[in-house]
Motif scaffolding. Sequence first.
Motif, PDB file in Angstrom:
ATOM      1  N   GLN A   1       0.830  -1.195   0.000  1.00 55.95           N
ATOM      2  CA  GLN A   1       0.000   0.000   0.000  1.00 55.95           C
ATOM      3  C   GLN A   1       0.871   1.254   0.000  1.00 55.95           C
ATOM      4  N   GLU A   2       1.876   1.262   0.880  1.00 51.68           N
ATOM      5  CA  GLU A   2       2.740   2.434   0.988  1.00 51.68           C
ATOM      6  C   GLU A   2       3.573   2.654  -0.265  1.00 51.68           C
ATOM      7  N   MET A   3       3.972   1.548  -0.902  1.00 45.19           N
ATOM      8  CA  MET A   3       4.804   1.694  -2.099  1.00 45.19           C
ATOM      9  C   MET A   3       3.963   1.826  -3.355  1.00 45.19           C
ATOM     10  N   ASN A   4       2.650   1.633  -3.167  1.00 52.60           N
ATOM     11  CA  ASN A   4       1.732   1.728  -4.295  1.00 52.60           C
ATOM     12  C   ASN A   4       2.055   0.719  -5.405  1.00 52.60           C
ATOM     13  N   VAL A   5       2.285  -0.514  -5.004  1.00 46.13           N
ATOM     14  CA  VAL A   5       2.504  -1.598  -5.971  1.00 46.13           C
ATOM     15  C   VAL A   5       1.613  -2.778  -5.570  1.00 46.13           C
ATOM     16  N   ASN A   6       1.317  -3.660  -6.509  1.00 52.83           N
ATOM     17  CA  ASN A   6       0.552  -4.838  -6.117  1.00 52.83           C
ATOM     18  C   ASN A   6       1.477  -5.932  -5.600  1.00 52.83           C
ATOM     19  N   VAL A   7       0.860  -6.960  -4.994  1.00 50.04           N
ATOM     20  CA  VAL A   7       1.664  -7.962  -4.297  1.00 50.04           C
ATOM     21  C   VAL A   7       2.656  -8.669  -5.222  1.00 50.04           C
ATOM     22  N   SER A   8       2.215  -8.963  -6.450  1.00 43.46           N
ATOM     23  CA  SER A   8       3.140  -9.697  -7.317  1.00 43.46           C
ATOM     24  C   SER A   8       4.298  -8.805  -7.767  1.00 43.46           C
ATOM     25  N   ASN A   9       4.012  -7.491  -7.961  1.00 40.43           N
ATOM     26  CA  ASN A   9       5.119  -6.554  -8.239  1.00 40.43           C
ATOM     27  C   ASN A   9       6.101  -6.500  -7.087  1.00 40.43           C
ATOM     28  N   TYR A  10       5.534  -6.469  -5.891  1.00 38.53           N
ATOM     29  CA  TYR A  10       6.366  -6.375  -4.699  1.00 38.53           C
ATOM     30  C   TYR A  10       7.303  -7.578  -4.597  1.00 38.53           C
ATOM     31  N   TRP A  11       6.751  -8.782  -4.805  1.00 37.24           N
ATOM     32  CA  TRP A  11       7.604  -9.972  -4.711  1.00 37.24           C
ATOM     33  C   TRP A  11       8.659  -9.999  -5.794  1.00 37.24           C
ATOM     34  N   GLN A  12       8.294  -9.414  -6.939  1.00 40.91           N
ATOM     35  CA  GLN A  12       9.269  -9.352  -8.009  1.00 40.91           C
ATOM     36  C   GLN A  12      10.419  -8.410  -7.623  1.00 40.91           C
ATOM     37  N   ILE A  13      10.067  -7.292  -6.977  1.00 34.57           N
ATOM     38  CA  ILE A  13      11.108  -6.356  -6.524  1.00 34.57           C
ATOM     39  C   ILE A  13      11.999  -7.029  -5.480  1.00 34.57           C
ATOM     40  N   VAL A  14      11.347  -7.706  -4.507  1.00 28.75           N
ATOM     41  CA  VAL A  14      12.133  -8.398  -3.478  1.00 28.75           C
ATOM     42  C   VAL A  14      13.027  -9.452  -4.132  1.00 28.75           C
ATOM     43  N   HIS A  15      12.449 -10.176  -5.072  1.00 26.49           N
ATOM     44  CA  HIS A  15      13.190 -11.227  -5.773  1.00 26.49           C
ATOM     45  C   HIS A  15      14.406 -10.660  -6.501  1.00 26.49           C
ATOM     46  N   ARG A  16      14.180  -9.605  -7.272  1.00 24.24           N
ATOM     47  CA  ARG A  16      15.293  -9.015  -8.024  1.00 24.24           C
ATOM     48  C   ARG A  16      16.334  -8.414  -7.093  1.00 24.24           C
TER      49      ARG A  16
END
Lengths: 187, 78
Positions: free
Chosen positions: A157-172
């Motif tokens: 919510q704070e980063m304004n991204v959806n969950v799958s985007n978030y996991w992709q960021i964490v993954h990368r």
Amino acid sequence: MKAIIEEWFHEYSDDLYGWAYHKTSSKEVAEDLVQETFLSAVKGLKKFQNKSNPKTWLFAILNNKIIDHYRKKAKSAAVNNERLEHKYTNTTDSFFDSNQNWKVSGSEVAWEEEVHLLDNSEFKKTLDQCVDKLPDNWRLAVVSKYLTDKTTDQICQEMNVNVSNYWQIVHRSKLMLKKCIDNNWKH
Amino acid sequence: MRITEMVESKEDTELSFTERIKYRTHLAFCKTCRSYEKQSALIDRALSRLMSSTPKNSEPMDDAAKKKILDKIKRNEN
């Protein structure tokens, strides 16, 4: 009741400042964050009600301020960040072949079994430097995940991204950290 | 989803039955994936520690900055 914050200031301001400086590498920013932390503490003192240790409470406020700082920074440098994110995405994609399998060069460094690394100060320093090299948004995701006890939903919510985007960021980010450790950490 | 991506997201969202089978089968044959799975867990633990460890030998705050902040605190308390 009033003077208690001043007492806490004398007791904890150096620790808080040291931590803020360590996380932001700027004297001015660290001072500002400590100031904001204490001003929030003055406002929120009623909520505190001696429920926890004041030092723990102040550090929790400070950590949120630090994340706010990263978020503002990520926003203000959005264009540069996009470029960097794009570049790093290409880098992490290049670890895999067209079937999404790891490309293996044979020269990989094995450090995964070395649990004692967690106590190795050189390793920690390397990891710290690697986190600092991440694009602002990626670092924001990593710091939010590990520095605070925020849930995935809150962070998204704070980063304004959806969950799958978030996991992709964490993954990368973690792929970059792996690569950075492979390259920079000397056994 | 890339198999390696599952390494990260599976700690939060449970993989479906099919995904779990796919994941385990893939890892059985992929040495680099198995090594990454462990590295990822190690990075996790290292990051958690890193984020919660206070730096040693940090410089104290400037006295001038301290005075300024203390003044602000006093003004806000009233």
